[in-house]
Write an enzyme that holds these catalytic residues in place. Structure first.
Site, PDB file in Angstrom:
ATOM      1  CB  SER A  96      -2.101  -0.102  -5.832  1.00  0.00           C
ATOM      2  OG  SER A  96      -3.483  -0.191  -5.535  1.00  0.00           O
ATOM      3  CE  LYS A  99      -4.527   2.707  -3.083  1.00  0.00           C
ATOM      4  NZ  LYS A  99      -3.484   2.304  -4.050  1.00  0.00           N
TER       5      LYS A  99
END
Length: 257
Positions: free
Chosen positions: A50, A91
């Site tokens: 991701s 993230k």
């Protein structure tokens, strides 16, 4: 009385003192760098794709242990949110408490409090156009929370995947355990802070002391090896200086005729 001030083995007294000092200082730098590094940093393995292309899946990273209050926009953080996953996640913080984060502006960019944010780490989509998100959203981040996105906006399961939950996909600052400072495998060095967030209130964070620590460890190793090798090198050259220039061999007697 002999005028020779050398020590045993032919090494000069000053050289021996400097050699021992180099080893001692080297040990302090080498071991100290590791100890301080272990206290400030923790290694992690990136669990998914991701964060590509910034962080490939399986990459080994060094993350500085920080308090959630130290997080700034643009930081890549490691956090634990049981509502998202049972394991640490990685993230990028794109908005903090009080911000209104939305996507997308006329230029396809993310906006924070109406300001368009340049994100050079994003991968281009179809037709070479870079879009900050394939889905539109607008969220006002609760005070004390963070809005987090992966750098691969096409595949990342991030705050956008939790918009219908309490807090609209935001994560409390207290869930943050570390901030990524460096990629150690494959070796990429320091992770650059994105300047696109620099103009917003609070600016961007400064890199941690990972580079000085690595330099201290490397310098310590050089000093230890150099100091330890001094004795052997000094002995070698001393023996060469004191060895006889040559041997004439046994003399033969002249035989008369």
């Amino acid at each position: 009385m002999s005028g020779n001030s050398g020590t045993k083995g032919g090494r000069g007294r000053l050289g021996s003192v400097l050699s021992g000092l180099a080893v001692a200082v080297g040990c302090v730098l080498f071991l100290g760098g590791f100890v301080v590094g272990a206290l400030l940093y923790r290694p992690y393995s990136v669990p998914s794709d991701s964060m590509t292309p910034t962080l490939a899946v399986g990459s080994k990273i060094l993350a500085q242990r920080i308090d959630g209050d130290e997080v700034r926009r643009g930081d890549v953080v490691v956090f634990n949110d049981p509502l998202w996953s049972n394991s640490p996640m990685v993230k990028r913080v794109v908005a903090v408490g009080g911000d209104t984060v939305a996507c997308c502006g006329a230029d396809g960019r993310l906006t924070v409090n109406g300001t368009s944010v340049e994100e050079p780490y994003l991968r281009s989509g179809a037709g070479g156009r870079t879009v900050a998100s394939g889905e539109e959203f607008s969220v006002t981040v609760p005070v004390g929370n963070l809005f987090l996105l992966g750098d691969d906006r096409h595949t990342s399961l991030d705050s956008r995947s939790h918009l219908d939950e309490a807090g609209q996909g935001t994560v409390p600052r207290s869930m943050v355990v570390a901030r990524v400072d460096s990629v150690i495998w494959p070796a990429k060095g320091l992770l650059e802070r994105p300047t696109g967030f620099a103009g917003l209130p609070g600016g961007i964070s400064e890199p941690g002391p990972v580079r000085p620590l690595l330099l201290a460890i490397a310098a310590g190793a050089v000093l230890v090896l150099g100091g330890a090798a001094y004795g052997s090198v000094a002995d070698f050259f001393t023996k060469r200086r004191t060895a006889p220039a040559g041997t004439a061999g046994p003399k033969s007697e002249k035989v008369g005729t």
